[in-house]
Enzyme design. Structure first.
Site, mmCIF file in Angstrom:
data_model
loop_
_atom_site.group_PDB
_atom_site.id
_atom_site.type_symbol
_atom_site.label_atom_id
_atom_site.label_comp_id
_atom_site.label_asym_id
_atom_site.label_seq_id
_atom_site.Cartn_x
_atom_site.Cartn_y
_atom_site.Cartn_z
ATOM 1 N N TRP A 5 13.754 -6.450 2.240
ATOM 2 C CA TRP A 5 12.931 -5.688 1.300
ATOM 3 C C TRP A 5 12.599 -4.360 1.987
ATOM 4 O O TRP A 5 12.062 -4.358 3.108
ATOM 5 C CB TRP A 5 11.673 -6.504 1.013
ATOM 6 C CG TRP A 5 10.703 -5.869 0.065
ATOM 7 C CD1 TRP A 5 10.967 -5.402 -1.193
ATOM 8 C CD2 TRP A 5 9.299 -5.658 0.283
ATOM 9 N NE1 TRP A 5 9.814 -4.924 -1.767
ATOM 10 C CE2 TRP A 5 8.779 -5.058 -0.889
ATOM 11 C CE3 TRP A 5 8.437 -5.907 1.343
ATOM 12 C CZ2 TRP A 5 7.445 -4.722 -1.027
ATOM 13 C CZ3 TRP A 5 7.102 -5.572 1.203
ATOM 14 C CH2 TRP A 5 6.609 -4.985 0.030
ATOM 15 N N ASP A 10 6.975 -13.573 6.159
ATOM 16 C CA ASP A 10 6.467 -12.936 4.941
ATOM 17 C C ASP A 10 6.891 -13.786 3.742
ATOM 18 O O ASP A 10 8.078 -13.857 3.413
ATOM 19 C CB ASP A 10 7.045 -11.522 4.828
ATOM 20 C CG ASP A 10 6.548 -10.819 3.570
ATOM 21 O OD1 ASP A 10 5.403 -11.098 3.157
ATOM 22 O OD2 ASP A 10 7.308 -10.001 2.998
ATOM 23 N N LYS A 47 3.356 -12.911 -7.463
ATOM 24 C CA LYS A 47 4.374 -13.552 -8.305
ATOM 25 C C LYS A 47 3.932 -14.939 -8.756
ATOM 26 O O LYS A 47 4.043 -15.273 -9.920
ATOM 27 C CB LYS A 47 5.700 -13.685 -7.556
ATOM 28 C CG LYS A 47 5.936 -12.658 -6.482
ATOM 29 C CD LYS A 47 6.583 -11.413 -6.998
ATOM 30 C CE LYS A 47 6.624 -10.372 -5.890
ATOM 31 N NZ LYS A 47 7.404 -9.220 -6.236
HETATM 32 N N1 KET Z 1 7.113 -9.305 0.583
HETATM 33 C C1 KET Z 1 8.248 -9.454 -0.114
HETATM 34 C C2 KET Z 1 9.381 -10.188 0.518
HETATM 35 C C3 KET Z 1 8.333 -8.940 -1.404
HETATM 36 O O1 KET Z 1 9.457 -9.123 -2.075
HETATM 37 C C4 KET Z 1 7.239 -8.246 -1.971
HETATM 38 C C5 KET Z 1 7.342 -7.627 -3.296
HETATM 39 C C6 KET Z 1 6.074 -8.137 -1.202
HETATM 40 C C7 KET Z 1 6.047 -8.656 0.072
HETATM 41 C C8 KET Z 1 4.859 -7.428 -1.709
HETATM 42 O O2 KET Z 1 4.056 -8.218 -2.500
HETATM 43 P P1 KET Z 1 2.751 -7.595 -3.192
HETATM 44 O O3 KET Z 1 1.819 -8.748 -3.291
HETATM 45 O O4 KET Z 1 3.184 -7.081 -4.512
HETATM 46 O O5 KET Z 1 2.218 -6.520 -2.300
HETATM 47 N N2 KET Z 1 8.437 -7.350 -3.833
HETATM 48 C C9 KET Z 1 8.726 -6.826 -5.166
HETATM 49 C C10 KET Z 1 7.845 -5.719 -5.609
HETATM 50 C C11 KET Z 1 7.834 -4.501 -4.738
HETATM 51 O O6 KET Z 1 8.881 -3.987 -4.333
HETATM 52 O O7 KET Z 1 6.698 -4.040 -4.467
HETATM 53 C C12 KET Z 1 10.212 -6.452 -5.237
HETATM 54 O O8 KET Z 1 10.926 -6.598 -4.231
HETATM 55 O O9 KET Z 1 10.660 -6.049 -6.307
#
Ligand code: KET
Length: 398
Positions: A130, A211, A246
């Site tokens: 990511w 993570d 999610k």
């Molecule tokens: N870690 C991973 C592996 C991940 O895919 C995301 C979010 C996050 C952390 C961040 O989570 P948050 O609680 O929203 O801060 N991924 C999706 C959204 C993004 O890019 O912000 C994505 O990969 O589409």
């Protein structure tokens, strides 16, 4: 003034939403950002969350500042989900946990902590990962490099290469790992492979930083945290960032957690204090609404059970979409292998489309995925799947 400021080309994932919204194609489909949409193409509000919202709203309560570390019930929820309700490490008070501003906030606070207390450490991310992993650590002044991970030709992990690479790293180097639903490839390690990796981490005194943003979307709540619990059983120091964006469908509430597993309760207390201080000088304390939802849902047996059922329903719908897309594409292009659609886990599928093919899908069909070919399968439903399959078949033909 400001002449020195450089142009920001936009985020490769979040920027897709803007393009999608601007597209006038009536059939457009957003398969970019990692967000779960339901069969009707809508962002769901989980039933357990609706109940929690009603409890929060009646009576409407005052909004004090939360503690720097967030609500106790939110922190307890993170700990019990990750380590297990009866976990020895929790009883021994060896885990420092703060509520965080989403999974991203947990990564940021963790990266700042590593920069301050392990200034010579480098962070290593999977190739690919990511993209924000790299940005968050680099902009916290932790140098970042990649470790071998995905083998495109076999759609699997370059396991031997990866393990050999880990053995070359220095003590206290940080490995950013995805315990389940690897983003962007959807290819996870098996439990045996985790055992091997964790043994190498132990021997070489590396620091695992796990993570987890998709707990429950892989196999189930317990299997998805296998690597975390195994690392704890082995007595390793461990960072875990988790996200409820999610699995509670609470994207905009920004709820997650950062947990640091320490060798003793006394050290956990010290680490906890430093995490509090990092929060204080960064954003002072977290917002409260999402934290209350997490607290209510996770600490009420009936709501918790309902929540798990709702997560599994999301997981199963994604799996059904994978199967459906695979069968439609196989029928259209019989000489091409689409097994990857069902062997990959979680929300994402790494389709192997070229950047040009991804661009054609956007321009000609209004179908948006990340330029590295990552498709969010959770954006598919029975109304758009044939359209997407036809368009994919079209761009794959040339
Ligand atoms: N870690 C991973 C592996 C991940 O895919 C995301 C979010 C996050 C952390 C961040 O989570 P948050 O609680 O929203 O801060 N991924 C999706 C959204 C993004 O890019 O912000 C994505 O990969 O589409």
């Amino acid at each position: 003034m400001f002449e020195r400021v450089e142009y920001y080309p936009g985020d490769p994932i979040l920027g897709l939403k803007e393009k999608f919204v601007a597209d006038t194609n009536p059939n457009k489909v957003n398969l970019g950002v990692g967000v779960y949409y339901d069969e009707a193409g809508k962002l769901p509000v989980l039933e357990c969350v609706k109940t929690a919202e009603q409890r929060i709203a009646d009576p409407i309560s005052p909004r004090p500042y939360l503690p720097m570390e967030g609500l106790p019930g939110h922190r307890k929820a993170c700990q019990e989900l990750l380590f297990g309700k009866d976990s020895k490490v929790l009883q021994e008070k060896r885990v420092a946990t703060i509520a965080s501003v989403g999974g991203s906030g947990a990564l940021k606070i963790g990266a700042e902590f590593i920069n301050e207390w392990y200034p010579d450490s480098k962070a290593y991310v999977s190739d690919p990962t990511w993209g924000n992993h790299i940005s968050i650590f680099e902009y916290s002044n932790v140098p970042v490099a990649k470790y071998p991970y995905y083998d495109k030709s076999t759609n699997s992990v370059k396991f031997d290469e990866m393990v050999a690479f880990f053995k070359t790293l220095n003590k206290n180097d940080v490995l950013i790992l995805h315990p389940c639903c690897h983003n962007p490839t959807g290819i996870d390690l098996t439990q045996d492979q985790w055992d091997t990796v964790l043994e190498v981490i132990k021997q070489h005194e590396l620091i695992p930083f796990m993570d987890i943003a998709y707990q429950g979307f892989g196999e189930d709540m317990e299997s998805d945290v296998y690597a975390i619990r195994k690392a704890v059983d082995m007595g390793l120091p461990l960072f875990v960032s988790n996200s409820f964006s999610k699995n509670l469908s609470l994207y905009g509430e920004r709820v997650g957690g950062l947990s640091v597993v320490c060798p003793t309760a006394e050290l956990a207390d010290r680490v906890f204090g430093q995490l509090q201080f990092t929060v204080r000088r960064t954003y002072s304390n977290p917002p409260s609404h999402g934290g209350h939802i997490v607290d209510i849902v996770m600490n009420d047996d009936a709501l918790y059970k309902q929540w798990v059922g709702e997560v599994y329903a999301m997981r199963d719908r994604i799996k059904a979409m994978r199967l459906k897309l695979k069968s439609v594409l196989e029928a259209k292009i019989p000489d091409r292998n689409f097994d990857y659609l069902t062997t990959q886990n979680g929300m994402f599928s790494f389709t192997g489309l070229t950047p040009e093919q991804v661009e054609r899908l956007a321009k000609e069909f209004g179908i948006y995925m990340v330029s590295n070919s990552r498709m969010c399968v959770a954006g598919l439903n029975s109304s758009n799947i044939d359209y997407v399959a036809n368009a994919m078949a079209e761009v794959l033909k040339d």
